[in-house]
Write an enzyme that holds these catalytic residues in place. Structure first.
Site, mmCIF file in Angstrom:
data_model
loop_
_atom_site.group_PDB
_atom_site.id
_atom_site.type_symbol
_atom_site.label_atom_id
_atom_site.label_comp_id
_atom_site.label_asym_id
_atom_site.label_seq_id
_atom_site.Cartn_x
_atom_site.Cartn_y
_atom_site.Cartn_z
ATOM 1 N N TYR A 58 0.826 -1.199 0.000
ATOM 2 C CA TYR A 58 0.000 0.000 0.000
ATOM 3 C C TYR A 58 0.868 1.260 0.000
ATOM 4 O O TYR A 58 1.378 1.698 1.025
ATOM 5 C CB TYR A 58 -0.936 0.032 1.207
ATOM 6 N N HIS A 142 0.249 -12.335 1.449
ATOM 7 C CA HIS A 142 -0.540 -11.369 0.691
ATOM 8 C C HIS A 142 -0.606 -11.747 -0.786
ATOM 9 O O HIS A 142 0.414 -11.767 -1.480
ATOM 10 C CB HIS A 142 0.100 -9.971 0.836
#
Length: 332
Positions: A58, A142
């Protein structure tokens, strides 16, 4: 903000299952200042939110840096924090920005997939450095969609060792699909999984595999993407579904759900936040916000009671399938 304000108030009724997602804190799609990001986290804290999620992906680490800075002076035992492993950030300054990967930040690093044991440990160490904290509570593998063999053979055992050492309390995987997450639940000893977008008012595909498997094993499911990237927040003509232009049939369905909510004095957002919490496998709903106003709205909507008749009408109109659990009574 005073020290007294840092400690109060505690989580309010009905919001202990709401978490703040950190993608927007990493400038997802458009920029925001450090000051606004800090105010967003402060607003969530002030309204009782005590669970936070982030990832190196992010904003090339920006979300972790901002979230860590906002949480650093908070009582560490008062909140839980998750981050993710699987992408290493290697310095590689290039002209331009990172918008090709969705984030309005300078292209100072490149992401390198790495689900090896060494990569998992290195990723976590670097995350802790960016966060400025000595621990996180949960670590997820992830998006291992295209790296399943390495994730199961090397990455997951590395997380097991980290948990056994006491470095992290909980381990799992976070993905935008349910099938591989169901495999993690069935074939490993994960504590929880994060599933984005696959159990919403418009997409209940996780009900076919992940959710029953998790319920049977007692594995916690954290749900993200409950607005399907925007369509269930505001079904306007330019609404997006899973980060692309919403298909006409889904747009029409979302508008009918929204019109029905309006007849009960509700917003579609309130219904979208309430629906997934009814499933017994779901422990937490993760909501992204980039401004204090968005946090306040999310908390207000999550606190709204959706009448039982809303769900009955939605089923009667063919907007929800029979069999999926729906909320009853007060928000939970």
């Amino acid at each position: 903000m005073t020290g007294r304000e840092l400690d109060a108030p505690g989580p309010v009724s009905g919001l202990d299952r709401l978490a703040l997602g950190g993608a927007a804190l990493g400038n997802l799609f458009r920029g925001a200042s450090d000051e606004v990001a800090r105010a967003t986290v402060d607003a969530a804290w002030g309204l009782g939110v005590r669970r936070f999620d982030t990832a190196p992906h992010y904003g090339l680490g920006l979300s972790e840096r901002r979230l860590g800075a906002a949480l650093r002076d908070r009582p560490r035992a008062a909140y839980t924090l998750s981050t993710k492993v699987g992408r290493l950030l290697l310095p590689d300054p290039r002209p331009g920005d990172d918008l090709a990967d969705g984030f309005a930040v300078p292209a100072t690093h490149r992401r390198v997939w790495d689900f090896s044991a060494d990569g998992v440990r290195r990723s976590l160490e670097e995350s802790l450095e960016r966060l400025g904290l000595d621990r996180v509570d949960t670590v997820y593998l992830h998006d291992p969609d295209d790296h399943a063999e390495q994730a199961f053979r090397e990455g997951y055992p590395a997380l097991e060792r980290l948990r056994a050492e006491g470095t992290v309390a909980r381990i799992g995987a976070g993905m935008n699909q349910s099938a591989m997450l169901a495999r993690f639940v069935r074939d490993t000893d994960v504590d929880e999984v994060l599933c984005a977008g696959r159990y919403t008012l418009l997409d209940q595909s996780a009900a076919a595999d992940l959710l029953p498997a998790a319920h049977a094993r007692g594995t916690s499911v954290v749900l993200g993407g409950v607005f399907n990237s925007g369509l269930l927040a505001d079904p306007g003509p330019d609404a997006t579904y899973d980060y692309a232009q919403a298909p006409p049939e889904l747009l029409a369905r979302a508008r009918k759900l929204s019109e029905l909510a309006g007849r009960y004095g509700l917003t579609l957002r309130a219904a979208a936040l309430a629906f997934p919490r009814a499933h017994p496998a779901v422990t937490t709903v993760l909501v992204g916000a980039r401004t204090p106003e968005e946090v306040r709205d999310a908390v207000a909507q999550a606190s709204s009671r959706v009448p039982d008749d809303y769900w009955k009408e939605a089923r009667a109109e063919g907007l929800l399938p029979e069999g999926v659990p729906v909320p009853t009574g007060e928000p939970s």
